[in-house]
Write a protein that holds these residues in place. Sequence first.
Motif, PDB file in Angstrom:
ATOM      1  N   GLN A   4      62.362 -28.765  33.756  1.00  0.00           N
ATOM      2  CA  GLN A   4      62.300 -27.800  34.856  1.00  0.00           C
ATOM      3  C   GLN A   4      61.967 -26.422  34.297  1.00  0.00           C
ATOM      4  OE1 GLN A   4      65.926 -27.349  37.071  1.00  0.00           O
ATOM      5  NE2 GLN A   4      64.822 -26.779  38.905  1.00  0.00           N
ATOM      6  N   LYS A   5      61.020 -25.743  34.928  1.00  0.00           N
ATOM      7  CA  LYS A   5      60.651 -24.401  34.503  1.00  0.00           C
ATOM      8  C   LYS A   5      61.775 -23.437  34.839  1.00  0.00           C
ATOM      9  CE  LYS A   5      55.696 -24.882  34.955  1.00  0.00           C
ATOM     10  NZ  LYS A   5      54.479 -24.350  35.522  1.00  0.00           N
ATOM     11  N   THR A   6      61.996 -22.487  33.946  1.00  0.00           N
ATOM     12  CA  THR A   6      63.052 -21.512  34.185  1.00  0.00           C
ATOM     13  C   THR A   6      62.501 -20.104  34.347  1.00  0.00           C
ATOM     14  OG1 THR A   6      63.368 -21.238  31.811  1.00  0.00           O
ATOM     15  CG2 THR A   6      64.779 -22.861  32.927  1.00  0.00           C
ATOM     16  N   ASP A   7      61.173 -19.958  34.399  1.00  0.00           N
ATOM     17  CA  ASP A   7      60.582 -18.634  34.579  1.00  0.00           C
ATOM     18  C   ASP A   7      60.955 -18.074  35.940  1.00  0.00           C
ATOM     19  OD1 ASP A   7      59.345 -18.605  32.132  1.00  0.00           O
ATOM     20  OD2 ASP A   7      57.454 -19.371  32.896  1.00  0.00           O
ATOM     21  N   ARG A   8      61.030 -16.771  35.980  1.00  0.00           N
ATOM     22  CA  ARG A   8      61.287 -16.080  37.239  1.00  0.00           C
ATOM     23  C   ARG A   8      59.981 -15.531  37.781  1.00  0.00           C
ATOM     24  NH1 ARG A   8      67.033 -13.151  36.640  1.00  0.00           N
ATOM     25  NH2 ARG A   8      68.000 -14.757  35.418  1.00  0.00           N
ATOM     26  N   LEU A   9      59.982 -15.184  39.029  1.00  0.00           N
ATOM     27  CA  LEU A   9      58.813 -14.544  39.614  1.00  0.00           C
ATOM     28  C   LEU A   9      58.840 -13.062  39.296  1.00  0.00           C
ATOM     29  CD1 LEU A   9      58.540 -16.118  43.180  1.00  0.00           C
ATOM     30  CD2 LEU A   9      57.193 -16.644  41.157  1.00  0.00           C
ATOM     31  N   THR A  10      57.693 -12.528  38.911  1.00  0.00           N
ATOM     32  CA  THR A  10      57.531 -11.100  38.722  1.00  0.00           C
ATOM     33  C   THR A  10      56.692 -10.609  39.886  1.00  0.00           C
ATOM     34  OG1 THR A  10      57.585 -11.312  36.324  1.00  0.00           O
ATOM     35  CG2 THR A  10      56.605  -9.301  37.206  1.00  0.00           C
ATOM     36  N   THR A  23      53.663 -13.156  40.054  1.00  0.00           N
ATOM     37  CA  THR A  23      53.371 -13.945  38.867  1.00  0.00           C
ATOM     38  C   THR A  23      54.595 -14.745  38.461  1.00  0.00           C
ATOM     39  OG1 THR A  23      51.881 -12.215  38.093  1.00  0.00           O
ATOM     40  CG2 THR A  23      52.573 -13.815  36.465  1.00  0.00           C
ATOM     41  N   GLU A  24      54.386 -15.974  38.035  1.00  0.00           N
ATOM     42  CA  GLU A  24      55.471 -16.772  37.491  1.00  0.00           C
ATOM     43  C   GLU A  24      55.726 -16.295  36.064  1.00  0.00           C
ATOM     44  OE1 GLU A  24      56.624 -21.422  37.055  1.00  0.00           O
ATOM     45  OE2 GLU A  24      54.623 -20.848  36.473  1.00  0.00           O
ATOM     46  N   GLY A  25      56.917 -15.808  35.817  1.00  0.00           N
ATOM     47  CA  GLY A  25      57.233 -15.284  34.491  1.00  0.00           C
ATOM     48  C   GLY A  25      56.545 -13.950  34.254  1.00  0.00           C
ATOM     49  N   LYS A  26      56.229 -13.677  33.001  1.00  0.00           N
ATOM     50  CA  LYS A  26      55.558 -12.429  32.656  1.00  0.00           C
ATOM     51  C   LYS A  26      54.083 -12.524  33.028  1.00  0.00           C
ATOM     52  CE  LYS A  26      58.607 -11.341  28.844  1.00  0.00           C
ATOM     53  NZ  LYS A  26      58.719 -11.064  27.404  1.00  0.00           N
ATOM     54  N   PRO A  27      53.486 -11.410  33.485  1.00  0.00           N
ATOM     55  CA  PRO A  27      52.047 -11.422  33.773  1.00  0.00           C
ATOM     56  C   PRO A  27      51.254 -11.862  32.549  1.00  0.00           C
ATOM     57  CG  PRO A  27      53.044  -9.438  34.637  1.00  0.00           C
ATOM     58  CD  PRO A  27      54.090 -10.119  33.783  1.00  0.00           C
ATOM     59  N   ARG A  28      50.213 -12.652  32.777  1.00  0.00           N
ATOM     60  CA  ARG A  28      49.390 -13.165  31.688  1.00  0.00           C
ATOM     61  C   ARG A  28      47.958 -13.340  32.161  1.00  0.00           C
ATOM     62  NH1 ARG A  28      52.753 -18.689  31.865  1.00  0.00           N
ATOM     63  NH2 ARG A  28      52.502 -18.995  34.072  1.00  0.00           N
ATOM     64  N   GLU A  29      47.081 -13.534  31.225  1.00  0.00           N
ATOM     65  CA  GLU A  29      45.673 -13.707  31.543  1.00  0.00           C
ATOM     66  C   GLU A  29      45.484 -15.007  32.326  1.00  0.00           C
ATOM     67  OE1 GLU A  29      41.539 -13.904  29.066  1.00  0.00           O
ATOM     68  OE2 GLU A  29      43.192 -12.696  28.274  1.00  0.00           O
ATOM     69  N   ALA A  30      44.642 -14.950  33.345  1.00  0.00           N
ATOM     70  CA  ALA A  30      44.399 -16.121  34.179  1.00  0.00           C
ATOM     71  C   ALA A  30      43.034 -15.993  34.845  1.00  0.00           C
ATOM     72  CB  ALA A  30      45.486 -16.253  35.242  1.00  0.00           C
ATOM     73  N   ILE A  31      42.595 -17.090  35.419  1.00  0.00           N
ATOM     74  CA  ILE A  31      41.342 -17.120  36.169  1.00  0.00           C
ATOM     75  C   ILE A  31      41.689 -17.001  37.647  1.00  0.00           C
ATOM     76  CG2 ILE A  31      39.353 -18.542  36.790  1.00  0.00           C
ATOM     77  CD1 ILE A  31      39.684 -19.903  34.040  1.00  0.00           C
ATOM     78  N   GLY A  32      41.019 -16.083  38.362  1.00  0.00           N
ATOM     79  CA  GLY A  32      41.300 -15.865  39.778  1.00  0.00           C
ATOM     80  C   GLY A  32      40.295 -16.559  40.676  1.00  0.00           C
ATOM     81  N   GLU A  33      40.792 -17.099  41.788  1.00  0.00           N
ATOM     82  CA  GLU A  33      39.956 -17.762  42.794  1.00  0.00           C
ATOM     83  C   GLU A  33      40.269 -17.126  44.142  1.00  0.00           C
ATOM     84  OE1 GLU A  33      39.645 -22.147  44.937  1.00  0.00           O
ATOM     85  OE2 GLU A  33      40.713 -21.944  43.053  1.00  0.00           O
ATOM     86  N   MET A  34      39.293 -16.424  44.736  1.00  0.00           N
ATOM     87  CA  MET A  34      39.492 -15.741  46.021  1.00  0.00           C
ATOM     88  C   MET A  34      39.510 -16.757  47.151  1.00  0.00           C
ATOM     89  SD  MET A  34      39.861 -12.880  47.688  1.00  0.00           S
ATOM     90  CE  MET A  34      39.169 -11.416  46.969  1.00  0.00           C
ATOM     91  N   MET A  35      40.548 -16.686  47.970  1.00  0.00           N
ATOM     92  CA  MET A  35      40.661 -17.543  49.145  1.00  0.00           C
ATOM     93  C   MET A  35      40.071 -16.782  50.334  1.00  0.00           C
ATOM     94  SD  MET A  35      42.034 -19.907  47.462  1.00  0.00           S
ATOM     95  CE  MET A  35      42.463 -21.159  48.621  1.00  0.00           C
ATOM     96  N   ASP A  36      39.850 -17.461  51.443  1.00  0.00           N
ATOM     97  CA  ASP A  36      39.247 -16.854  52.625  1.00  0.00           C
ATOM     98  C   ASP A  36      40.074 -15.711  53.210  1.00  0.00           C
ATOM     99  OD1 ASP A  36      37.108 -18.598  52.500  1.00  0.00           O
ATOM    100  OD2 ASP A  36      37.989 -20.022  53.907  1.00  0.00           O
ATOM    101  N   ASP A  37      41.378 -15.731  53.018  1.00  0.00           N
ATOM    102  CA  ASP A  37      42.256 -14.751  53.639  1.00  0.00           C
ATOM    103  C   ASP A  37      42.548 -13.530  52.763  1.00  0.00           C
ATOM    104  OD1 ASP A  37      43.730 -16.102  51.776  1.00  0.00           O
ATOM    105  OD2 ASP A  37      45.181 -16.902  53.195  1.00  0.00           O
ATOM    106  N   GLY A  38      41.787 -13.343  51.681  1.00  0.00           N
ATOM    107  CA  GLY A  38      41.981 -12.176  50.819  1.00  0.00           C
ATOM    108  C   GLY A  38      43.049 -12.340  49.765  1.00  0.00           C
ATOM    109  N   ILE A  39      43.558 -13.542  49.614  1.00  0.00           N
ATOM    110  CA  ILE A  39      44.545 -13.818  48.583  1.00  0.00           C
ATOM    111  C   ILE A  39      43.828 -14.451  47.393  1.00  0.00           C
ATOM    112  CG2 ILE A  39      46.592 -15.170  47.979  1.00  0.00           C
ATOM    113  CD1 ILE A  39      47.413 -14.930  50.934  1.00  0.00           C
ATOM    114  N   ILE A  40      44.136 -13.949  46.204  1.00  0.00           N
ATOM    115  CA  ILE A  40      43.551 -14.501  44.988  1.00  0.00           C
ATOM    116  C   ILE A  40      44.593 -15.401  44.336  1.00  0.00           C
ATOM    117  CG2 ILE A  40      42.617 -13.973  42.702  1.00  0.00           C
ATOM    118  CD1 ILE A  40      41.825 -11.202  43.917  1.00  0.00           C
TER     119      ILE A  40
END
Length: 81
Positions: A4-10, A23-40
């Motif tokens: 079970q993951k123990t990371d917290r949401l940031t 972000t789950e845990g500490k912010p980190r590099e990731a690939i973003g995918e834009m959804m239709d509603d403006g959420i990445i």
Amino acid sequence: MAKQKTDRLTVSYDKDADVLYITEGKPREAIGEMMDDGIIVRRDSKTKEIVGFTIVDFTEHFSNDKPQSIPLKAQFSAVGR
């Protein structure tokens, strides 16, 4: 038994840019995918697991009187301090 993951949401908000970062845990590099509603949706580049969300124009999406939702499933559990 699955680990079970123990990371917290940031959660952070950039008022000048009007952007909310989740972000789950500490912010980190990731690939973003834009959804239709403006959420990445942010995914780990190696595992493709979702590691966070970025909401652009946050107040535009969430400042009216109507309840808003983000299309995601989450599991929550209390963590002792």
